[in-house]
Design a protein around this motif. Structure first.
Motif, PDB file in Angstrom:
ATOM      1  N   PRO A   1       0.812  -1.233   0.000  1.00 33.98           N
ATOM      2  CA  PRO A   1       0.000   0.000   0.000  1.00 33.98           C
ATOM      3  C   PRO A   1       0.842   1.278   0.000  1.00 33.98           C
ATOM      4  O   PRO A   1       0.431   2.282  -0.581  1.00 33.98           O
ATOM      5  N   ILE A   2       1.998   1.220   0.637  1.00 29.86           N
ATOM      6  CA  ILE A   2       2.879   2.402   0.677  1.00 29.86           C
ATOM      7  C   ILE A   2       3.398   2.691  -0.731  1.00 29.86           C
ATOM      8  O   ILE A   2       3.392   3.827  -1.209  1.00 29.86           O
ATOM      9  N   MET A   3       3.828   1.643  -1.410  1.00 28.33           N
ATOM     10  CA  MET A   3       4.350   1.816  -2.773  1.00 28.33           C
ATOM     11  C   MET A   3       3.236   2.244  -3.725  1.00 28.33           C
ATOM     12  O   MET A   3       3.429   3.114  -4.577  1.00 28.33           O
ATOM     13  N   LYS A   4       2.076   1.625  -3.566  1.00 31.35           N
ATOM     14  CA  LYS A   4       0.946   1.953  -4.443  1.00 31.35           C
ATOM     15  C   LYS A   4       0.582   3.426  -4.299  1.00 31.35           C
ATOM     16  O   LYS A   4       0.361   4.126  -5.300  1.00 31.35           O
ATOM     17  N   ALA A   5       0.551   3.913  -3.046  1.00 31.24           N
ATOM     18  CA  ALA A   5       0.166   5.307  -2.799  1.00 31.24           C
ATOM     19  C   ALA A   5       1.150   6.272  -3.433  1.00 31.24           C
ATOM     20  O   ALA A   5       0.762   7.338  -3.914  1.00 31.24           O
ATOM     21  N   LYS A   6       2.429   5.916  -3.457  1.00 28.26           N
ATOM     22  CA  LYS A   6       3.377   6.865  -4.068  1.00 28.26           C
ATOM     23  C   LYS A   6       3.708   6.499  -5.507  1.00 28.26           C
ATOM     24  O   LYS A   6       4.560   7.131  -6.137  1.00 28.26           O
ATOM     25  N   ARG A   7       3.025   5.505  -6.010  1.00 28.37           N
ATOM     26  CA  ARG A   7       3.151   5.085  -7.396  1.00 28.37           C
ATOM     27  C   ARG A   7       4.583   4.764  -7.792  1.00 28.37           C
ATOM     28  O   ARG A   7       5.044   5.081  -8.888  1.00 28.37           O
ATOM     29  N   TYR A   8       5.256   4.089  -6.871  1.00 25.16           N
ATOM     30  CA  TYR A   8       6.603   3.597  -7.192  1.00 25.16           C
ATOM     31  C   TYR A   8       6.971   2.475  -6.230  1.00 25.16           C
ATOM     32  O   TYR A   8       6.777   2.605  -5.016  1.00 25.16           O
ATOM     33  N   GLY A   9       7.506   1.418  -6.778  1.00 22.92           N
ATOM     34  CA  GLY A   9       7.999   0.355  -5.907  1.00 22.92           C
ATOM     35  C   GLY A   9       8.644  -0.758  -6.711  1.00 22.92           C
ATOM     36  O   GLY A   9       8.372  -0.931  -7.899  1.00 22.92           O
ATOM     37  N   ARG A  10       9.527  -1.468  -6.051  1.00 18.98           N
ATOM     38  CA  ARG A  10      10.189  -2.605  -6.696  1.00 18.98           C
ATOM     39  C   ARG A  10      10.226  -3.773  -5.712  1.00 18.98           C
ATOM     40  O   ARG A  10      10.726  -3.631  -4.584  1.00 18.98           O
ATOM     41  N   PHE A  11       9.710  -4.903  -6.147  1.00 16.59           N
ATOM     42  CA  PHE A  11       9.812  -6.142  -5.368  1.00 16.59           C
ATOM     43  C   PHE A  11      10.688  -7.132  -6.118  1.00 16.59           C
ATOM     44  O   PHE A  11      10.530  -7.308  -7.333  1.00 16.59           O
ATOM     45  N   VAL A  12      11.567  -7.773  -5.388  1.00 18.13           N
ATOM     46  CA  VAL A  12      12.271  -8.935  -5.940  1.00 18.13           C
ATOM     47  C   VAL A  12      11.957 -10.123  -5.034  1.00 18.13           C
ATOM     48  O   VAL A  12      12.115 -10.037  -3.812  1.00 18.13           O
ATOM     49  N   PHE A  13      11.475 -11.183  -5.634  1.00 19.10           N
ATOM     50  CA  PHE A  13      11.167 -12.410  -4.910  1.00 19.10           C
ATOM     51  C   PHE A  13      12.212 -13.466  -5.241  1.00 19.10           C
ATOM     52  O   PHE A  13      12.622 -13.579  -6.404  1.00 19.10           O
ATOM     53  N   THR A  14      12.585 -14.234  -4.227  1.00 18.10           N
ATOM     54  CA  THR A  14      13.610 -15.257  -4.438  1.00 18.10           C
ATOM     55  C   THR A  14      12.951 -16.628  -4.423  1.00 18.10           C
ATOM     56  O   THR A  14      12.575 -17.138  -3.366  1.00 18.10           O
ATOM     57  N   SER A  15      12.805 -17.183  -5.611  1.00 16.97           N
ATOM     58  CA  SER A  15      12.300 -18.552  -5.696  1.00 16.97           C
ATOM     59  C   SER A  15      13.492 -19.471  -5.948  1.00 16.97           C
ATOM     60  O   SER A  15      14.625 -19.152  -5.548  1.00 16.97           O
ATOM     61  N   SER A  16      13.262 -20.575  -6.582  1.00 12.25           N
ATOM     62  CA  SER A  16      14.341 -21.542  -6.782  1.00 12.25           C
ATOM     63  C   SER A  16      13.945 -22.511  -7.882  1.00 12.25           C
ATOM     64  O   SER A  16      12.761 -22.857  -8.016  1.00 12.25           O
ATOM     65  N   SER A  17      14.947 -22.971  -8.616  1.00  2.80           N
ATOM     66  CA  SER A  17      14.673 -24.049  -9.571  1.00  2.80           C
ATOM     67  C   SER A  17      14.166 -25.279  -8.814  1.00  2.80           C
ATOM     68  O   SER A  17      13.434 -26.096  -9.369  1.00  2.80           O
ATOM     69  N   GLY A  18      14.515 -25.374  -7.539  1.00  2.00           N
ATOM     70  CA  GLY A  18      14.010 -26.468  -6.710  1.00  2.00           C
ATOM     71  C   GLY A  18      12.493 -26.437  -6.565  1.00  2.00           C
ATOM     72  O   GLY A  18      11.863 -27.459  -6.282  1.00  2.00           O
TER      73      GLY A  18
END
Ligand code: NAI
Length: 303
Positions: A139-156
Protein backbone atom coordinates in the motif's frame (compact mmCIF):
# COMPACT_ATOMS: atom_id res chain seq x y z
CA UNK A 1 28.93 2.56 -21.40
CA UNK A 2 25.56 3.06 -19.69
CA UNK A 3 25.54 5.47 -16.77
CA UNK A 4 25.84 3.96 -13.32
CA UNK A 5 22.65 2.51 -11.92
CA UNK A 6 22.05 4.08 -8.52
CA UNK A 7 19.51 3.85 -5.72
CA UNK A 8 20.09 7.26 -4.13
CA UNK A 9 17.26 8.33 -1.82
CA UNK A 10 15.64 4.92 -2.10
CA UNK A 11 14.78 2.90 0.99
CA UNK A 12 15.30 -0.83 0.62
CA UNK A 13 14.42 -3.74 2.86
CA UNK A 14 16.46 -6.88 2.27
CA UNK A 15 15.32 -9.90 4.27
CA UNK A 16 17.83 -12.52 5.31
CA UNK A 17 20.56 -9.96 4.64
CA UNK A 18 22.88 -11.16 7.40
CA UNK A 19 24.52 -13.82 5.24
CA UNK A 20 24.87 -15.25 1.75
CA UNK A 21 22.94 -13.66 -1.09
CA UNK A 22 21.04 -11.18 1.07
CA UNK A 23 24.26 -9.81 2.52
CA UNK A 24 25.69 -9.42 -0.96
CA UNK A 25 22.53 -7.66 -2.23
CA UNK A 26 22.49 -5.30 0.78
CA UNK A 27 26.16 -4.35 0.39
CA UNK A 28 25.76 -3.61 -3.32
CA UNK A 29 22.52 -1.69 -2.89
CA UNK A 30 24.01 0.42 -0.09
CA UNK A 31 27.12 1.06 -2.19
CA UNK A 32 24.78 2.43 -4.87
CA UNK A 33 23.16 4.86 -2.48
CA UNK A 34 20.19 3.00 -0.98
CA UNK A 35 19.29 3.25 2.69
CA UNK A 36 19.04 -0.39 3.63
CA UNK A 37 17.14 -2.21 6.36
CA UNK A 38 19.25 -5.29 6.97
CA UNK A 39 16.82 -7.88 8.30
CA UNK A 40 18.09 -11.19 9.62
CA UNK A 41 16.92 -13.57 12.29
CA UNK A 42 20.45 -14.91 12.51
CA UNK A 43 19.55 -18.57 12.84
CA UNK A 44 21.03 -21.72 11.38
CA UNK A 45 20.46 -22.81 7.81
CA UNK A 46 17.55 -25.03 8.90
CA UNK A 47 15.85 -22.08 10.56
CA UNK A 48 16.61 -22.97 14.18
CA UNK A 49 18.25 -20.48 16.54
CA UNK A 50 18.50 -16.69 16.44
CA UNK A 51 21.22 -14.09 16.86
CA UNK A 52 21.61 -10.37 16.33
CA UNK A 53 25.20 -10.80 15.21
CA UNK A 54 24.46 -11.47 11.53
CA UNK A 55 22.43 -8.30 10.85
CA UNK A 56 24.72 -6.21 13.05
CA UNK A 57 27.83 -7.34 11.16
CA UNK A 58 26.37 -6.40 7.77
CA UNK A 59 25.15 -3.02 9.04
CA UNK A 60 28.68 -2.37 10.37
CA UNK A 61 30.16 -3.36 7.00
CA UNK A 62 27.82 -1.01 5.13
CA UNK A 63 28.56 1.87 7.50
CA UNK A 64 32.31 1.25 7.34
CA UNK A 65 32.04 1.64 3.57
CA UNK A 66 30.21 4.97 4.01
CA UNK A 67 26.69 3.65 3.44
CA UNK A 68 23.47 3.88 5.41
CA UNK A 69 21.82 0.90 7.07
CA UNK A 70 19.68 -0.15 10.00
CA UNK A 71 19.44 -3.64 11.48
CA UNK A 72 16.26 -5.58 12.12
CA UNK A 73 16.31 -8.95 13.85
CA UNK A 74 12.71 -10.15 13.46
CA UNK A 75 11.54 -13.25 11.73
CA UNK A 76 9.84 -12.79 8.38
CA UNK A 77 7.70 -15.81 9.17
CA UNK A 78 4.92 -14.02 11.06
CA UNK A 79 2.71 -11.02 10.22
CA UNK A 80 4.02 -9.30 13.39
CA UNK A 81 7.62 -9.85 12.31
CA UNK A 82 6.90 -8.36 8.90
CA UNK A 83 5.19 -5.33 10.46
CA UNK A 84 8.21 -4.78 12.67
CA UNK A 85 10.59 -4.99 9.69
CA UNK A 86 8.50 -2.41 7.86
CA UNK A 87 8.41 -0.24 10.98
CA UNK A 88 12.21 -0.20 11.06
CA UNK A 89 12.15 1.27 7.55
CA UNK A 90 9.35 3.75 8.26
CA UNK A 91 10.72 4.95 11.62
CA UNK A 92 14.30 5.13 10.37
CA UNK A 93 13.87 6.36 6.83
CA UNK A 94 10.24 7.44 6.47
CA UNK A 95 9.18 5.13 3.63
CA UNK A 96 9.95 2.00 1.65
CA UNK A 97 10.70 1.81 -2.07
CA UNK A 98 12.23 -1.62 -2.48
CA UNK A 99 11.60 -5.01 -0.90
CA UNK A 100 13.94 -7.90 -1.62
CA UNK A 101 12.31 -11.05 -0.27
CA UNK A 102 15.36 -13.22 0.23
CA UNK A 103 15.27 -14.84 3.69
CA UNK A 104 15.21 -18.60 3.43
CA UNK A 105 15.87 -21.89 5.12
CA UNK A 106 16.52 -25.37 3.84
CA UNK A 107 16.30 -28.89 5.24
CA UNK A 108 18.50 -31.60 3.86
CA UNK A 109 16.29 -34.61 4.41
CA UNK A 110 15.11 -37.50 2.30
CA UNK A 111 11.65 -37.13 0.79
CA UNK A 112 9.81 -39.33 3.26
CA UNK A 113 11.67 -38.01 6.31
CA UNK A 114 9.82 -34.70 6.01
CA UNK A 115 7.23 -34.00 8.71
CA UNK A 116 4.16 -31.77 8.62
CA UNK A 117 6.15 -29.34 10.78
CA UNK A 118 8.86 -29.17 8.10
CA UNK A 119 6.27 -28.15 5.54
CA UNK A 120 4.80 -25.58 7.93
CA UNK A 121 8.24 -24.07 8.64
CA UNK A 122 9.18 -23.85 4.96
CA UNK A 123 5.85 -22.32 4.03
CA UNK A 124 6.11 -19.86 6.92
CA UNK A 125 9.58 -18.57 6.02
CA UNK A 126 9.60 -18.64 2.21
CA UNK A 127 5.97 -18.07 1.32
CA UNK A 128 4.62 -16.52 4.51
CA UNK A 129 7.71 -14.31 4.84
CA UNK A 130 7.38 -13.00 1.29
CA UNK A 131 3.61 -12.61 1.64
CA UNK A 132 3.45 -10.74 4.95
CA UNK A 133 6.15 -8.21 4.12
CA UNK A 134 4.97 -7.61 0.56
CA UNK A 135 1.36 -7.14 1.61
CA UNK A 136 2.49 -4.69 4.31
CA UNK A 137 4.74 -2.68 1.97
CA UNK A 138 2.46 -2.74 -1.09
CA UNK A 139 0.00 0.00 0.00
CA UNK A 140 2.88 2.40 0.68
CA UNK A 141 4.35 1.82 -2.77
CA UNK A 142 0.95 1.95 -4.44
CA UNK A 143 0.17 5.31 -2.80
CA UNK A 144 3.38 6.87 -4.07
CA UNK A 145 3.15 5.09 -7.40
CA UNK A 146 6.60 3.60 -7.19
CA UNK A 147 8.00 0.35 -5.91
CA UNK A 148 10.19 -2.61 -6.70
CA UNK A 149 9.81 -6.14 -5.37
CA UNK A 150 12.27 -8.94 -5.94
CA UNK A 151 11.17 -12.41 -4.91
CA UNK A 152 13.61 -15.26 -4.44
CA UNK A 153 12.30 -18.55 -5.70
CA UNK A 154 14.34 -21.54 -6.78
CA UNK A 155 14.67 -24.05 -9.57
CA UNK A 156 14.01 -26.47 -6.71
CA UNK A 157 10.44 -25.14 -6.72
CA UNK A 158 9.91 -24.25 -10.36
CA UNK A 159 11.39 -27.44 -11.73
CA UNK A 160 11.83 -29.71 -8.72
CA UNK A 161 14.80 -31.16 -6.93
CA UNK A 162 14.86 -34.71 -5.61
CA UNK A 163 13.86 -34.90 -1.93
CA UNK A 164 13.36 -31.13 -1.42
CA UNK A 165 9.64 -31.49 -1.02
CA UNK A 166 8.79 -28.84 1.59
CA UNK A 167 11.31 -26.35 0.16
CA UNK A 168 10.10 -26.89 -3.42
CA UNK A 169 6.46 -26.51 -2.50
CA UNK A 170 7.13 -23.26 -0.66
CA UNK A 171 9.40 -21.84 -3.37
CA UNK A 172 6.85 -22.53 -6.11
CA UNK A 173 4.29 -20.66 -4.01
CA UNK A 174 6.56 -17.63 -3.98
CA UNK A 175 6.21 -17.37 -7.77
CA UNK A 176 2.42 -17.40 -7.54
CA UNK A 177 2.60 -14.58 -5.01
CA UNK A 178 5.05 -12.57 -7.11
CA UNK A 179 2.81 -12.93 -10.18
CA UNK A 180 -0.19 -11.50 -8.36
CA UNK A 181 1.81 -8.60 -6.89
CA UNK A 182 3.09 -7.89 -10.42
CA UNK A 183 -0.44 -7.67 -11.81
CA UNK A 184 -1.71 -5.64 -8.86
CA UNK A 185 1.17 -3.19 -9.02
CA UNK A 186 1.56 -2.72 -12.77
CA UNK A 187 -0.74 0.30 -13.05
CA UNK A 188 1.02 2.04 -10.13
CA UNK A 189 4.64 1.63 -11.20
CA UNK A 190 5.08 -1.10 -8.61
CA UNK A 191 6.97 -3.95 -10.26
CA UNK A 192 7.59 -7.46 -9.11
CA UNK A 193 10.09 -9.91 -10.52
CA UNK A 194 11.48 -13.29 -9.48
CA UNK A 195 15.01 -14.61 -9.37
CA UNK A 196 16.00 -18.26 -9.43
CA UNK A 197 19.57 -18.05 -8.12
CA UNK A 198 22.44 -20.53 -8.27
CA UNK A 199 25.20 -19.59 -5.86
CA UNK A 200 27.66 -20.85 -3.34
CA UNK A 201 26.52 -19.94 0.18
CA UNK A 202 26.26 -21.81 3.45
CA UNK A 203 22.95 -23.14 2.12
CA UNK A 204 24.61 -24.89 -0.80
CA UNK A 205 28.12 -25.51 0.55
CA UNK A 206 27.67 -29.28 0.79
CA UNK A 207 26.65 -29.39 -2.88
CA UNK A 208 29.28 -27.11 -4.44
CA UNK A 209 32.77 -28.40 -5.10
CA UNK A 210 35.70 -26.20 -4.06
CA UNK A 211 36.69 -25.51 -7.66
CA UNK A 212 33.23 -24.06 -8.42
CA UNK A 213 32.94 -21.76 -5.44
CA UNK A 214 34.39 -18.66 -7.07
CA UNK A 215 32.34 -19.23 -10.21
CA UNK A 216 29.20 -19.45 -8.08
CA UNK A 217 29.91 -16.33 -6.04
CA UNK A 218 26.98 -14.25 -4.77
CA UNK A 219 28.59 -11.46 -6.80
CA UNK A 220 27.05 -13.16 -9.83
CA UNK A 221 23.54 -12.68 -8.40
CA UNK A 222 23.38 -9.24 -6.77
CA UNK A 223 23.87 -7.06 -9.89
CA UNK A 224 20.64 -8.55 -11.27
CA UNK A 225 18.86 -7.71 -8.01
CA UNK A 226 20.25 -4.16 -8.12
CA UNK A 227 19.00 -3.78 -11.68
CA UNK A 228 15.54 -5.15 -10.88
CA UNK A 229 15.32 -2.68 -7.97
CA UNK A 230 16.30 0.33 -10.02
CA UNK A 231 14.30 3.09 -11.71
CA UNK A 232 15.93 2.11 -14.99
CA UNK A 233 14.26 -1.28 -14.86
CA UNK A 234 10.74 -1.38 -16.25
CA UNK A 235 10.47 -5.15 -16.27
CA UNK A 236 7.50 -6.55 -14.42
CA UNK A 237 6.12 -10.06 -13.95
CA UNK A 238 9.32 -11.72 -15.14
CA UNK A 239 11.44 -14.56 -13.85
CA UNK A 240 15.20 -14.94 -14.28
CA UNK A 241 17.53 -17.85 -13.77
CA UNK A 242 20.86 -16.42 -12.65
CA UNK A 243 24.26 -17.68 -11.56
CA UNK A 244 27.88 -18.14 -12.57
CA UNK A 245 27.77 -15.08 -14.84
CA UNK A 246 24.60 -16.02 -16.75
CA UNK A 247 21.24 -14.31 -16.45
CA UNK A 248 18.37 -15.73 -18.50
CA UNK A 249 14.65 -15.07 -18.72
CA UNK A 250 12.52 -18.11 -18.01
CA UNK A 251 8.80 -18.48 -18.69
CA UNK A 252 5.90 -20.83 -18.16
CA UNK A 253 5.24 -21.64 -21.80
CA UNK A 254 1.89 -22.82 -23.15
CA UNK A 255 1.85 -25.00 -26.27
CA UNK A 256 -0.87 -24.46 -28.89
CA UNK A 257 -2.04 -27.95 -28.04
CA UNK A 258 -4.67 -30.17 -29.63
CA UNK A 259 -8.36 -29.28 -29.65
CA UNK A 260 -11.10 -31.84 -30.02
CA UNK A 261 -13.94 -31.07 -32.43
CA UNK A 262 -16.61 -32.23 -30.01
CA UNK A 263 -17.03 -33.66 -26.53
CA UNK A 264 -17.48 -37.11 -28.00
CA UNK A 265 -14.07 -36.76 -29.65
CA UNK A 266 -12.39 -35.79 -26.36
CA UNK A 267 -11.46 -39.24 -25.13
CA UNK A 268 -8.41 -40.71 -23.44
CA UNK A 269 -7.72 -42.63 -26.62
CA UNK A 270 -7.83 -39.45 -28.70
CA UNK A 271 -5.46 -37.73 -26.25
CA UNK A 272 -3.07 -40.66 -26.62
CA UNK A 273 -3.41 -40.42 -30.37
CA UNK A 274 -2.72 -36.65 -30.44
CA UNK A 275 0.16 -36.68 -28.00
CA UNK A 276 2.62 -35.32 -30.55
CA UNK A 277 0.45 -32.22 -31.07
CA UNK A 278 -0.21 -31.82 -27.34
CA UNK A 279 3.50 -31.97 -26.53
CA UNK A 280 4.70 -29.81 -29.44
CA UNK A 281 6.06 -26.51 -28.11
CA UNK A 282 6.41 -24.90 -31.55
CA UNK A 283 4.53 -21.57 -31.53
CA UNK A 284 4.20 -21.59 -27.73
CA UNK A 285 2.74 -18.58 -25.96
CA UNK A 286 3.46 -17.01 -22.58
CA UNK A 287 0.11 -15.94 -21.13
CA UNK A 288 0.51 -13.16 -18.57
CA UNK A 289 -2.63 -13.80 -16.54
CA UNK A 290 -4.91 -16.62 -15.56
CA UNK A 291 -7.64 -15.09 -17.72
CA UNK A 292 -5.35 -14.95 -20.73
CA UNK A 293 -4.48 -18.62 -20.33
CA UNK A 294 -8.17 -19.51 -20.02
CA UNK A 295 -8.90 -17.57 -23.18
CA UNK A 296 -6.12 -19.37 -25.02
CA UNK A 297 -7.05 -22.82 -23.74
CA UNK A 298 -10.84 -22.85 -23.80
CA UNK A 299 -11.73 -19.71 -25.70
CA UNK A 300 -10.75 -20.80 -29.16
CA UNK A 301 -13.85 -21.28 -31.19
CA UNK A 302 -13.84 -23.79 -33.97
CA UNK A 303 -15.19 -22.49 -37.21
P1 NAI B 1 21.88 -18.33 3.56
O1 NAI B 1 21.53 -19.39 4.53
O2 NAI B 1 23.31 -17.96 3.42
O3 NAI B 1 21.08 -17.00 3.86
C1 NAI B 1 19.73 -17.01 4.24
C2 NAI B 1 19.55 -15.94 5.29
O4 NAI B 1 18.17 -15.88 5.63
C3 NAI B 1 20.32 -16.26 6.58
O5 NAI B 1 21.13 -15.16 6.95
C4 NAI B 1 19.23 -16.54 7.58
O6 NAI B 1 19.56 -16.16 8.92
C5 NAI B 1 18.08 -15.70 7.05
N1 NAI B 1 16.80 -16.18 7.54
C6 NAI B 1 16.35 -17.46 7.58
N2 NAI B 1 15.14 -17.52 8.12
C7 NAI B 1 14.79 -16.24 8.42
C8 NAI B 1 13.64 -15.66 9.01
N3 NAI B 1 12.61 -16.42 9.38
N4 NAI B 1 13.60 -14.33 9.16
C9 NAI B 1 14.63 -13.56 8.78
N5 NAI B 1 15.78 -14.06 8.25
C10 NAI B 1 15.84 -15.39 8.07
O7 NAI B 1 21.30 -18.82 2.14
P2 NAI B 1 21.34 -18.12 0.70
O8 NAI B 1 21.85 -19.12 -0.26
O9 NAI B 1 21.96 -16.80 0.76
O10 NAI B 1 19.78 -18.00 0.39
C11 NAI B 1 19.13 -16.78 0.11
C12 NAI B 1 17.84 -17.09 -0.60
O11 NAI B 1 18.11 -17.66 -1.88
C13 NAI B 1 16.96 -18.11 0.12
O12 NAI B 1 15.61 -17.76 -0.02
C14 NAI B 1 17.24 -19.39 -0.65
O13 NAI B 1 16.21 -20.34 -0.50
C15 NAI B 1 17.38 -18.86 -2.04
N6 NAI B 1 18.08 -19.73 -2.97
C16 NAI B 1 19.42 -19.89 -2.87
C17 NAI B 1 20.09 -20.69 -3.77
C18 NAI B 1 21.56 -20.83 -3.77
O14 NAI B 1 22.08 -21.43 -4.72
N7 NAI B 1 22.28 -20.34 -2.76
C19 NAI B 1 19.35 -21.43 -4.82
C20 NAI B 1 17.95 -21.12 -4.88
C21 NAI B 1 17.35 -20.30 -3.97
Amino acid sequence: MASEIRLDNRVAIVTGAGAGLGRSHALLMAARGAKVVVNDLGGRVDGTGASRAAADAVVAEIKAAGGEALPNYDTVATPEGAQSILKTALDGYGTVDIVVNNAGIVLYKRLLEHTPEDLANNLAVHLGGSYYLSMAAFPIMKAKRYGRFVFTSSSGGMRGSADGVAYGAAKAGVVGLANVIALAGAAYGVYSNVILPNAYTRMTEHAVEDRNREKLSAGFISPLVLYLCSEQCNLNHEMFAVGGGTVARTILALAPGWRAGSRAEFTAEAIHGHLDEIMDMTNYSNPRTSEEETRLVVGRRRK
